[in-house]
Design an enzyme around this catalytic site. Sequence first.
Site, short mmCIF file in Angstrom:
data_model
loop_
_atom_site.label_atom_id
_atom_site.label_comp_id
_atom_site.label_asym_id
_atom_site.label_seq_id
_atom_site.Cartn_x
_atom_site.Cartn_y
_atom_site.Cartn_z
N HIS A 108 48.28 110.21 49.45
CA HIS A 108 49.16 109.70 50.51
C HIS A 108 48.80 110.24 51.90
O HIS A 108 49.62 110.84 52.58
CB HIS A 108 50.63 110.00 50.20
N ARG A 169 56.38 105.84 52.71
CA ARG A 169 55.73 106.62 51.66
C ARG A 169 54.23 106.74 51.93
O ARG A 169 53.68 107.84 51.98
CB ARG A 169 55.97 105.96 50.31
N GLY A 188 53.96 101.44 46.51
CA GLY A 188 55.00 102.05 45.70
C GLY A 188 54.34 103.00 44.72
O GLY A 188 53.19 103.40 44.90
N GLU A 194 55.76 97.49 49.00
CA GLU A 194 56.61 96.90 50.04
C GLU A 194 55.81 96.17 51.10
O GLU A 194 54.69 96.57 51.43
CB GLU A 194 57.44 97.98 50.74
#
Length: 197
Positions: A108, A169, A188, A194
């Site tokens: 991430h 996120r 996700g 999303e």
Amino acid sequence: RARPIASDLETPWGLVPLKDGSFLISGRDSRKLVRVKDGSTSTVRTIDEADPAGEGGLLGLAITPDEMTVFGYYTASSDNRIVSMSWDGRDLGSPKVILMGIPKGFIHNGGRMVVGPDGYLYVGTGESGSGKLSQNKKSLGGKILRLRLDGRPAPGNPFDNEVFSYGHRNVQGLAFDDQGRLWASEFGQQTWDELNL
């Protein structure tokens, strides 16, 4: 019909089309920026400070409408950073860090960028695997940032810093539509990817 325009790329990650029909592509793990033109590939810059591991390395690219400045986003040894580089149509100038301190993680790291119709640089960042960062409006992690082209916060941002939108996120896509609206795609976990307006 789809056709290949380049092969033997190592983990291609960021891509910007140029007006002459060629492309600049970043290699996440190779740390190289390559140009693909007329079916041939050539390295135009290596970002030596990039520290590839996990989902980090040399990530997103963006370019100004006049094609004179290219922005790169990369994972360094301690954080994620944004650099600007001059572009003369053939060579990329030396990278100049314009923003550092974006949280780094094994996962991430975000890294997608686009120059908006308002002339500001929009940057998607990840929360580096720490969900609480995305809710912290003072952290650069888990956000969409809106910057001047020199890395300073753009005027009119809602929290008087670089943050334009929070609670993300791992933003992995940014695009403006013909009405000037910003769309962001986001990973996700196993489900619930999303698309945000």
